[in-house]
Structures are given as structure tokens and as C-alpha cells.
Design a protein around this motif. Structure first.
Motif, PDB file in Angstrom:
ATOM      1  N   GLN A  48       5.027 -20.648 -29.252  1.00 28.79           N
ATOM      2  CA  GLN A  48       5.461 -22.095 -28.002  1.00 28.79           C
ATOM      3  C   GLN A  48       5.707 -22.775 -29.852  1.00 28.79           C
ATOM      4  O   GLN A  48       6.620 -23.875 -29.156  1.00 28.79           O
ATOM      5  N   LYS A  49       4.916 -23.068 -30.924  1.00 24.93           N
ATOM      6  CA  LYS A  49       5.180 -24.096 -31.471  1.00 24.93           C
ATOM      7  C   LYS A  49       6.344 -24.031 -32.428  1.00 24.93           C
ATOM      8  O   LYS A  49       6.804 -24.799 -32.574  1.00 24.93           O
ATOM      9  N   ASN A  50       6.632 -22.982 -32.453  1.00 22.25           N
ATOM     10  CA  ASN A  50       8.208 -22.953 -32.726  1.00 22.25           C
ATOM     11  C   ASN A  50       9.256 -23.038 -32.331  1.00 22.25           C
ATOM     12  O   ASN A  50      10.237 -22.445 -33.315  1.00 22.25           O
ATOM     13  N   ARG A  51       9.370 -23.332 -30.960  1.00 19.51           N
ATOM     14  CA  ARG A  51      10.385 -23.853 -30.679  1.00 19.51           C
ATOM     15  C   ARG A  51      10.845 -24.542 -30.830  1.00 19.51           C
ATOM     16  O   ARG A  51      10.968 -25.899 -31.330  1.00 19.51           O
ATOM     17  N   THR A  52      12.731 -24.072 -30.946  1.00 21.85           N
ATOM     18  CA  THR A  52      13.295 -25.490 -31.084  1.00 21.85           C
ATOM     19  C   THR A  52      14.855 -25.641 -30.354  1.00 21.85           C
ATOM     20  O   THR A  52      14.569 -24.935 -28.984  1.00 21.85           O
ATOM     21  N   ASN A  53      15.313 -26.281 -30.715  1.00 23.95           N
ATOM     22  CA  ASN A  53      16.623 -26.889 -30.165  1.00 23.95           C
ATOM     23  C   ASN A  53      18.160 -26.542 -30.462  1.00 23.95           C
ATOM     24  O   ASN A  53      18.938 -26.728 -30.006  1.00 23.95           O
ATOM     25  N   ARG A  54      17.441 -25.741 -31.435  1.00 26.53           N
ATOM     26  CA  ARG A  54      19.200 -24.764 -32.361  1.00 26.53           C
ATOM     27  C   ARG A  54      19.697 -24.637 -31.338  1.00 26.53           C
ATOM     28  O   ARG A  54      19.268 -22.894 -30.305  1.00 26.53           O
ATOM     29  N   ARG A  55      20.673 -23.645 -31.343  1.00 26.36           N
ATOM     30  CA  ARG A  55      21.566 -22.931 -30.942  1.00 26.36           C
ATOM     31  C   ARG A  55      20.667 -20.812 -31.162  1.00 26.36           C
ATOM     32  O   ARG A  55      20.327 -21.068 -32.148  1.00 26.36           O
ATOM     33  N   PRO A  56      20.610 -20.621 -29.965  1.00 29.67           N
ATOM     34  CA  PRO A  56      20.608 -18.877 -29.733  1.00 29.67           C
ATOM     35  C   PRO A  56      20.995 -18.523 -30.766  1.00 29.67           C
ATOM     36  O   PRO A  56      22.429 -17.840 -30.904  1.00 29.67           O
ATOM     37  N   ARG A  57      20.533 -17.454 -31.823  1.00 26.66           N
ATOM     38  CA  ARG A  57      21.383 -16.587 -32.445  1.00 26.66           C
ATOM     39  C   ARG A  57      22.220 -15.446 -31.982  1.00 26.66           C
ATOM     40  O   ARG A  57      21.970 -15.256 -30.501  1.00 26.66           O
ATOM     41  N   ALA A  58      22.953 -15.137 -32.519  1.00 30.67           N
ATOM     42  CA  ALA A  58      23.453 -14.253 -31.801  1.00 30.67           C
ATOM     43  C   ALA A  58      23.290 -12.933 -32.213  1.00 30.67           C
ATOM     44  O   ALA A  58      24.341 -11.428 -31.292  1.00 30.67           O
ATOM     45  N   TYR A  59      23.107 -12.387 -33.050  1.00 30.06           N
ATOM     46  CA  TYR A  59      21.998 -11.199 -33.975  1.00 30.06           C
ATOM     47  C   TYR A  59      20.612 -11.016 -33.755  1.00 30.06           C
ATOM     48  O   TYR A  59      19.891 -12.027 -34.322  1.00 30.06           O
ATOM     49  N   LEU A  60      20.142  -9.931 -33.999  1.00 32.59           N
ATOM     50  CA  LEU A  60      18.821 -10.029 -34.212  1.00 32.59           C
ATOM     51  C   LEU A  60      18.959 -10.003 -36.062  1.00 32.59           C
ATOM     52  O   LEU A  60      19.441  -9.805 -36.628  1.00 32.59           O
ATOM     53  N   PRO A  61      17.224 -10.933 -35.720  1.00 29.36           N
ATOM     54  CA  PRO A  61      17.425 -11.423 -37.043  1.00 29.36           C
ATOM     55  C   PRO A  61      16.764 -10.129 -38.255  1.00 29.36           C
ATOM     56  O   PRO A  61      16.289  -9.140 -38.093  1.00 29.36           O
ATOM     57  N   ASP A  62      17.433 -10.891 -39.389  1.00 26.77           N
ATOM     58  CA  ASP A  62      16.822  -9.697 -40.794  1.00 26.77           C
ATOM     59  C   ASP A  62      15.458  -9.769 -40.740  1.00 26.77           C
ATOM     60  O   ASP A  62      14.654 -10.677 -40.066  1.00 26.77           O
ATOM     61  N   GLY A  63      14.768  -7.796 -40.666  1.00 26.31           N
ATOM     62  CA  GLY A  63      13.935  -8.002 -40.772  1.00 26.31           C
ATOM     63  C   GLY A  63      12.797  -7.450 -39.692  1.00 26.31           C
ATOM     64  O   GLY A  63      11.712  -6.976 -39.117  1.00 26.31           O
ATOM     65  N   GLY A  64      13.525  -8.066 -38.714  1.00 28.57           N
ATOM     66  CA  GLY A  64      13.465  -7.668 -37.316  1.00 28.57           C
ATOM     67  C   GLY A  64      13.724  -6.524 -36.479  1.00 28.57           C
ATOM     68  O   GLY A  64      13.079  -6.196 -34.811  1.00 28.57           O
ATOM     69  N   GLN A  65      14.433  -5.817 -36.956  1.00 24.22           N
ATOM     70  CA  GLN A  65      14.970  -4.682 -35.786  1.00 24.22           C
ATOM     71  C   GLN A  65      13.981  -3.750 -35.827  1.00 24.22           C
ATOM     72  O   GLN A  65      14.098  -3.754 -34.309  1.00 24.22           O
ATOM     73  N   ARG A  66      12.988  -3.711 -36.750  1.00 23.41           N
ATOM     74  CA  ARG A  66      12.286  -2.075 -36.384  1.00 23.41           C
ATOM     75  C   ARG A  66      11.651  -3.069 -35.001  1.00 23.41           C
ATOM     76  O   ARG A  66      11.156  -1.724 -34.499  1.00 23.41           O
ATOM     77  N   ASP A  67      11.138  -3.627 -35.036  1.00 26.84           N
ATOM     78  CA  ASP A  67       9.584  -4.583 -33.976  1.00 26.84           C
ATOM     79  C   ASP A  67      10.909  -4.366 -32.504  1.00 26.84           C
ATOM     80  O   ASP A  67      10.140  -4.417 -31.511  1.00 26.84           O
ATOM     81  N   PHE A  68      12.192  -5.261 -32.292  1.00 22.57           N
ATOM     82  CA  PHE A  68      12.612  -5.221 -31.045  1.00 22.57           C
ATOM     83  C   PHE A  68      13.646  -3.937 -30.683  1.00 22.57           C
ATOM     84  O   PHE A  68      13.407  -3.813 -29.407  1.00 22.57           O
TER      85      PHE A  68
END
Length: 594
Positions: A48-68
């Protein structure tokens, strides 16, 4: 314990799942991971220390699809939401919990316009939460919190993205809950979540993207559950998929991971999609029954019957079109005979909904369980256009009490006078009054005067008004319940000229005799009372039974009959008030009989 993986590959290194065989309905999986509650909370707090107030992503992050996507075991589609603003809103429902807990279960769910949650209510009802302490994973509205209180829970801790301002339940944020984990270790008799766990870690609320967020949240909730406690789990199920950034769909691979490690009894419910079953509360075996003198009669009600058949297939109910000659019921009056037939059928099911054959379904997403009450075995409803208790439709639970009640009522035909008596619909009022108000026999006998000499419906309505005066405002009599106007499962179609609306609770409509169907005019139709001998079909096209199943609940409606909810409520309120005045006037007619 189930865990999951593709051959020779670790789907989730974080938890070390390995698939050993592609069994059905769930893949068989193993894991070297041993549950460590301290690590689960500490790791989550670190993330949770990595939490920011940025606009949520619209697509799965690069490199994260295998886990998701569970190493491509899950499908993916995209539907975007930025719900960060909701964290700053406290809906009035949180402030009004004390009031909302007095509502009917289906009315609570209208806060979110999603009736699938009714299954959570009945799961809790089935497992008796009286006096128990519960932990609820909060959503935008306190639906599950209210359901738990309605079913007897003594204390609720609601944990969500933010703490809610409410005096009726304890509330705190995920962060505060994690920091106070030792206080809540194995502290709760039950844990409940509906419509929430599937979105954890997808970022729609500004939360940290975490492919394992749902699994870790489940582990944290499980750490707070007492040994042998109950875990009420409401999630979307079907083929494994991620609808980013909205939610996950749990199927053969992801579901075993989600519930792995929960030492309590997992109570799943409302399975939607593939035929997946896992520790699911068995739904009651319910039959919908209509009674005809012969099968040839069905052609007079074919439209209504086809909608009920389709509805039964969609919701998994049994449908029975009973023919009188198939049952050993010898009452002379056909209307009394049908109550004997229902009593004969009832022992084969948990519950039976009896319908006049001219009652049709207009909105198939409602469920019969919404009208089942723990302390009542026979449920009637008040007709809208007058002050009658409807005898042509009722819901009965398979108990000796209900079976005896039906047989006693069927045999009550022996008391019918030689007059225009109104058959079972009129007699029902005497039957209830005599059964539950024996001390009022003198008054009941006064009401019997127009009954004995009745010549028309005016006389029928007169003695019914007299008897309703004896019943008063009561709606509960031992194990009998009478639902008030507008709160039953059906109403007469013609009181709004065929116009209907799901927003006001319309589910089934009465008076659909095929010979009386009329062509819908090409003009605005006002929702006002018209002739009871005419009706409009709200459906476009015929019902095709082969297309009736749980994945196809969207029927085609004629838009000319889709009513405005406010206009309809105004019209129905005016009709209710008018009927109340008429009831007094007919009661006044008693002066000519006594």
C-alpha cells in the motif's frame, strides 16, 4: 484444500500454486505455501505504500498480464471506471441503516438495483446468525451489513476502502484494519462479502494494482475468522476472466485459489455462468403449479403459461401444469378442488407457488425466494382493485401446518351457501376469520347474512368488507402472512391498462386470457384502470422455450407498455385510496342485512 497451476509452471509465484491435473469442475492444484497471517498483513501494508492518487489505468500493465490472467488461463476484456470520487461520498444509506433493516429483503437490494444479492440474504437466513459477530467487506452501500443485521447478527465490523460515517455498525478502512490485525485475529463468527472482492487490486478505486489482491484480501479476511466459522462469499462466476478494471470472473482455475486456506465453512451462492458447484447452499426445491380441468384448457392461457414455463427454466424451478383427473381430490367445486391438488403436490417440494393459469411473468429476473419468510408457511397477497385476499395464487412451504391448512380449506366447500357466494375467493375470508377469531363468532355470523343471500358481486364485496373489518390491519395470523397491496408477486394487469415497470416491483401480471388480448394502440397509454376483460401483451414475439436458460434473462418488450415509475406510482396510489373509500361504502351496505 485446492490450489492451481498449469503443468510444470507456477501460475502464481507469490503463493506457489502448481496444477497437478486438469480435473472438473476445478483444476487440482497444490502449493508449498503455508498460511502465515502476520506475513499476509505485513506484505499488504508494504504494497500500500505504492498507492498514489493517479488516474486508474485503462489497460493491464505491460509485463503483468501473465499474473493477472493466470498465465493465459483467464480471458480478458476491458470496461473502464474511475471510482476514486466514490471514496469521498457517504451515501445516505449508511446514515439510515436503522431504518433500512426494517425493509423487506428485496427492497434493500433496490439500493443497488441488483437482485442477485437476495441469495446472500437467504444464505445468512439458512445458517442462523443470531447473536453472532461478523466482519463485512464493505461496498458502496451497506447491503451485506443490513442483511446480516436482519438475520440476527449482534455486531458488525464493516471494512472498506475508507471508513464510513455510521452509528449502526462499526466501520474502518482497510489500512486501519490491517494495522490493528492482532486485535481482530480469529475474532469473528462469520465473514461476508458480496460484489467487492472481485475488484480488489484492479485499481478502479485508486488502489494499488495487484494481480493477487483478491487472494491476499481473502487470506486477510480468513485470518480474522474463528476456527469453524462461516464465510459468505458472493462473487461473479463463469469462465475465468478479467474485465479490467471492473472485476474478475471466477471459474475452474481462479475459484479454488480464492477459497484455498479458509478454515471455516465457505458458503458460496448465486452461481452464474458455467455449472460450477462448490460448497454452495442448496437452493430450495420450488415448484410453480397451475391447475386445469384438462390439458385442452391450456390453449386459453397459452401466452401466460409460456412465460411461466420460460421463467421456471431460467431460474431452475419446476413447472407443473396439473390436470384435475390425475389427483384423488373429490371436492365438487373446481376452485376448492385445486387447493386439495396443491396439498397433494406440496410434499414433493420445499415450496410451491400456486398460480391461476392466466397469471404470466413479465420480469424474469425476480426470484420466488424473495417472498419466503422464516416464520410463515402460507403466504397470500391482497388484490389491488378491491379488498379481497387473493385465493387464486399463494406460496406454501412444505410443512404439516401448510398441508393441513390447504386440505381444511379445500374441504371448507361444504359450508358454501346456496347463493352467489364467490366460491373460494369469498369463502377464504370466512375460513381465516373463523380460524383465528373464534371469539368474534357473533360478528362473523352478522357478516354471513349477505353471504347466505348474495345475488351479485356487490353482495360478495359487502360481506368481504365486513370480514376485513374483523381482521383489521393485521397481516399475520399464526403461520399465515398476507402481503399488502402492491407487495405481492402479482397484480392485475388491467389496473394500469397493461403498462408495467420493474422499478415499482412488477414481476407477474394477472388476467392474461388469450381470448381477451387486444391490439396495442399507436399512442401513449396511461397507466389507469380499464376493463378487466381486455389486456395487452407486453412481450414482442413468442416465447421460445429452447432459448430459456439462466444466461438469457433479457426478454423483448413492447416499449409502449414500459411505464414511467413515478407516473405509475401516482396512479396506483390514487387507485389504492379510491379502493379504501369503496371498502367503507360497501361495509355501510351491511345495514340492509342486519
Amino acid at each position: 484444500m485446492y490450489r492451481c497451476f498449469l503443468p510444470e509452471q507456477s501460475l502464481y509465484k507469490k503463493y506457489g500454486y502448481t496444477l497437478t491435473s486438469p480435473t472438473y469442475p476445478f483444476v487440482t492444484v497444490v502449493s508449498n505455501y503455508q498460511m502465515n497471517c502476520t506475513w499476509e498483513f505485513t506484505d499488504w501494508l508494504q504494497v500500500q505504500k505504492n498507492r498514489t492518487n493517479r488516474r486508474p489505468r485503462a489497460y493491464l500493465p505491460d509485463g503483468g498480464q501473465r499474473d493477472f490472467l493466470t498465465n493465459k488461463y483467464s480471458g480478458v476484456s476491458y470496461k473502464y471506471s474511475d471510482d476514486r470520487a466514490k471514496l469521498n461520498i457517504t451515501y445516505k444509506s449508511w446514515e439510515n441503516i436503522a431504518d433500512i433493516v426494517t425493509w423487506h429483503a428485496r427492497d434493500v437490494l433496490r439500493l443497488v438495483d441488483d437482485m442477485s444479492g437476495i441469495s446472500m440474504h437467504y444464505a445468512m437466513k439458512n445458517y442462523y446468525l443470531t447473536g453472532k459477530r461478523g466482519l463485512v467487506l464493505a461496498s458502496d452501500h451497506p447491503i451485506v451489513e443490513v442483511q446480516a443485521i436482519q438475520n440476527g447478527a449482534s455486531h458488525i465490523l464493516s471494512v472498506g476502502q475508507v471508513a464510513r460515517e455510521t452509528e449502526d455498525v462499526s466501520s474502518m478502512s482497510f489500512l486501519e484494519f490491517a494495522e490493528k490485525r492482532r486485535r481482530y485475529s480469529e475474532a469473528f463468527d462469520f465473514v461476508a462479502t458480496w460484489g467487492t472482492i472481485e475488484s480488489v487490486g484492479l485499481g478502479r478505486y485508486g488502489d494499488v494494482l495487484d494481480a493477487f489482491g483478491d487472494l491476499q484480501m481473502m487470506a486477510m479476511l480468513g485470518c480474522s475468522l474463528k476456527k469453524g466459522g462461516l464465510f459468505f462469499l458472493g462473487i461473479p462466476m463463469g469462465r475465468d476472466a478479467v474485465i479490467f478494471n471492473q472485476k474478475r470472473i471466477y471459474g475452474h482455475a481462479r475459484l479454488p485459489m480464492l477459497i484455498a486456506g479458509t478454515d471455516g465453512q465457505t458458503v458460496g451462492y448465486e452461481i452464474i455462468g458455467d455449472e460450477i458447484k462448490y460448497n454452495v447452499v442448496e437452493k430450495p426445491k420450488i415448484a410453480i403449479v397451475s391447475v386445469l380441468r384438462s390439458l385442452e384448457q391450456s390453449k386459453y392461457y397459452d401466452i401466460a403459461i409460456s412465460t411461466v414455463k420460460c421463467y421456471a427454466k431460467i431460474q431452475g424451478y419446476h413447472y407443473i401444469l396439473a390436470v384435475e383427473k390425475d389427483f384423488e381430490c373429490y371436492q365438487k367445486d373446481q376452485f376448492f378442488r385445486r387447493h386439495c391438488i396443491i396439498a397433494k403436490i406440496l410434499p414433493n417440494f420445499d415450496a410451491v407457488l400456486f398460480l391461476d393459469a392466466d397469471i404470466g411473468v413479465v420480469y424474469p429476473k425476480r426470484r420466488i425466494e424473495e417472498y419466503m419468510y422464516q416464520d410463515f408457511d402460507v403466504i397470500f397477497y391482497d388484490r389491488f382493485y378491491n379488498w379481497e385476499i387473493m385465493a387464486g395464487s399463494y406460496l406454501v412451504i412444505n410443512t404439516p401446518y401448510a398441508i393441513k391448512f390447504l386440505m381444511d380449506f379445500a374441504n371448507y366447500e361444504s359450508t358454501l351457501p346456496d347463493s352467489f357466494h364467490g366460491t373460494d375467493n369469498g369463502a377464504l375470508h370466512f375460513f381465516i376469520a373463523e380460524r383465528f377469531f373464534p371469539e368474534e363468532m357473533y360478528t362473523i355470523d352478522l357478516c354471513r347474512q349477505p353471504y347466505k343471500y348474495s345475488r351479485d358481486f356487490d353482495d360478495v364485496f359487502t360481506y368481504e368488507a365486513c370480514l376485513r373489518a374483523i381482521l383489521g390491519a393485521r397481516t399475520e395470523f399464526d403461520r399465515i402472512k398476507i402481503l399488502k397491496k402492491g407487495t405481492g408477486w402479482a397484480r392485475d394487469s388491467w389496473i394500469t391498462d397493461g403498462v408495467w415497470s420493474k422499478e415499482i416491483g412488477d414481476f407477474m401480471l394477472h388476467s392474461w386470457k388469450t381470448s381477451q388480448i387486444q391490439t396495442i394502440p399507436n399512442q401513449k397509454i396511461k397507466p389507469v384502470k380499464t376493463s378487466m376483460y381486455e389486456w395487452f401483451n407486453p412481450l414482442v414475439g413468442a416465447i421460445h422455450l429452447d432459448k430459456c436458460h439462466s444466461k438469457n434473462m433479457s426478454w423483448n418488450y413492447d416499449e409502449r407498455l414500459l411505464g414511467d415509475s413515478e407516473e405509475m406510482m401516482t396512479s396506483l396510489t390514487e387507485l389504492r385510496n379510491k379502493v379504501t373509500k369503496q371498502q367503507f361504502r360497501f361495509f355501510y351496505r351491511m345495514k340492509s342485512f342486519v
